[in-house]
Scaffold this active site. Structure first.
Site, PDB file in Angstrom:
ATOM      1  N   THR A  44      45.010 -19.821  -1.541  1.00 36.88           N
ATOM      2  CA  THR A  44      45.766 -19.696  -0.335  1.00 36.88           C
ATOM      3  C   THR A  44      44.545 -19.832   0.904  1.00 36.88           C
ATOM      4  OG1 THR A  44      45.521 -17.358  -0.716  1.00 36.88           O
ATOM      5  CG2 THR A  44      47.726 -18.277  -1.186  1.00 36.88           C
ATOM      6  N   TYR A 107      58.027 -15.254  -0.708  1.00 36.25           N
ATOM      7  CA  TYR A 107      59.323 -15.368  -0.013  1.00 36.25           C
ATOM      8  C   TYR A 107      60.438 -15.039  -0.981  1.00 36.25           C
ATOM      9  CZ  TYR A 107      63.560 -16.639   2.638  1.00 36.25           C
ATOM     10  OH  TYR A 107      64.677 -16.797   3.039  1.00 36.25           O
ATOM     11  N   TYR A 133      47.186 -13.247  -9.156  1.00 34.43           N
ATOM     12  CA  TYR A 133      46.914 -13.019  -7.653  1.00 34.43           C
ATOM     13  C   TYR A 133      47.628 -12.019  -7.065  1.00 34.43           C
ATOM     14  CZ  TYR A 133      45.251 -13.891  -2.781  1.00 34.43           C
ATOM     15  OH  TYR A 133      44.742 -13.621  -1.604  1.00 34.43           O
ATOM     16  N   ARG A 138      50.978 -10.842   2.084  1.00 30.80           N
ATOM     17  CA  ARG A 138      51.290 -12.238   2.403  1.00 30.80           C
ATOM     18  C   ARG A 138      52.358 -12.635   1.687  1.00 30.80           C
ATOM     19  NH1 ARG A 138      46.889 -14.948   5.161  1.00 30.80           N
ATOM     20  NH2 ARG A 138      48.190 -16.604   5.135  1.00 30.80           N
ATOM     21  N   LYS A 161      43.004 -10.967  -9.440  1.00 26.03           N
ATOM     22  CA  LYS A 161      42.526 -10.733  -8.055  1.00 26.03           C
ATOM     23  C   LYS A 161      43.635  -9.769  -7.287  1.00 26.03           C
ATOM     24  CE  LYS A 161      41.743 -13.299  -3.727  1.00 26.03           C
ATOM     25  NZ  LYS A 161      41.773 -14.432  -3.028  1.00 26.03           N
ATOM     26  N   ILE A 203      36.882 -12.240  -5.020  1.00 27.88           N
ATOM     27  CA  ILE A 203      37.178 -13.710  -4.485  1.00 27.88           C
ATOM     28  C   ILE A 203      37.343 -13.402  -2.941  1.00 27.88           C
ATOM     29  CG2 ILE A 203      38.677 -15.552  -4.893  1.00 27.88           C
ATOM     30  CD1 ILE A 203      39.506 -14.721  -7.513  1.00 27.88           C
TER      31      ILE A 203
END
Length: 292
Positions: A44, A107, A133, A138, A161, A203
């Site tokens: 990302t 979303y 992840y 986000r 992550k 990360i």
């Protein structure tokens, strides 16, 4: 290759917004020299959401080509469409990438069952190691430890992550998975504490501009030298925070350009250049971290 400081690499672009191979080569050389353990290409932070699938594939393959086996490359292959995530993952099956990093669908905010089925489908499409992840700030969706534990039973899902910044997640997940399951921080600010509690690395966004320092931080933590690690982290803490003073990767791309690691800080809309106030903040953070 899946522990220590792993950089969430920015995608360098020229002034017209095309991927800049010269700057990409510079970045890779920087990380090889600095001791970064692996590169995540087109995660990302690499602006996957504004690259076409062809560009996404090219960026990963160019990273492999330019790294020339000197540093492991992990492909970012996440998407909010399971079909697209499976397609992206499958296209690297016969490449030299060492694994894939796949973000929680954004979303559409699936249920925990939907998350399980999404990542199960991705894992079944590939023999490559898969890293989950989780970044609810986000994506608008949080994968719970119980779901992580279910997914950890799938052979090639090897770790997560975890970017909630909630340090209790370390012990919660550890209690439910086997000892081989990797826990990687996705939050630079709390990464040292995450590793102190049992995480195996980070990360990192900060590693884009402080690669040597983040590699050293992770090495100290792995060896149990937490006082030294904390002293180093104290120097970096403002940088960790300031690289998110505006939506990422806006600040970190400007910082990379300021340090001469990339030629421009160009991004594609809807991402816009770092503001004047943001530039002042990031420059001061780089100075405080002894990088300028």
């Amino acid at each position: 290759m899946f522990t220590g400081s792993i950089v969430a690499l920015v995608t360098p672009m020229d002034e017209k917004g095309a991927i800049d191979r010269v700057s990409l080569k510079n970045l890779i050389e920087y990380h090889v020299i600095s001791g970064t353990k692996a590169i995540v290409a087109v995660g990302t932070t690499g602006e996957t959401s504004t690259l076409s699938n062809t560009e996404h594939h090219d960026m990963v393959m160019w990273t492999l080509e330019l790294s020339d086996g000197r540093i492991p490359v992990i492909a970012g292959t996440g998407a909010n469409s399971t079909y697209e995530a499976v397609s992206l993952t499958s296209c690297f099956n016969n490449s030299d990438v060492v694994g894939c990093l796949s973000v929680i669908p954004y979303y559409n905010r699936p249920s925990q069952t939907g998350l399980y089925q999404h990542f199960k489908a991705i894992a079944e499409s590939s023999d490559l190691p898969q890293i989950l992840y989780n970044v609810p700030a986000r994506t608008g969706c949080d994968m719970l430890p119980s779901t992580v534990a279910r997914l950890a039973e799938i052979k090639n899902i090897i770790g997560i992550k975890e970017a909630t910044g909630n340090l209790s997640r370390v012990s919660q997940i550890q209690a439910l998975v086997n000892n081989n399951f990797l826990l990687l921080s996705g939050d630079d600010t709390s990464a040292l504490d995450f590793m102190r509690l049992g995480g195996q690395g980070v990360i990192s966004v900060t590693a884009n501009v402080a690669a040597k320092e983040m590699a050293q931080l992770c090495s100290l933590a792995a060896d149990g030298h937490y006082l030294e690690a904390r002293s180093l982290n104290k120097r970096l803490i403002t940088l960790h925070q300031t690289l998110f003073c505006e939506p990422s990767p806006i600040p970190v791309k400007w910082a990379c350009k300021t340090l001469g690691l990339i030629a421009t800080d160009t991004m594609r809309l809807p991402m816009t250049p770092l503001t004047k106030v943001g530039r002042q903040l990031v420059r001061q953070a780089l100075t405080d971290a002894c990088l300028l």
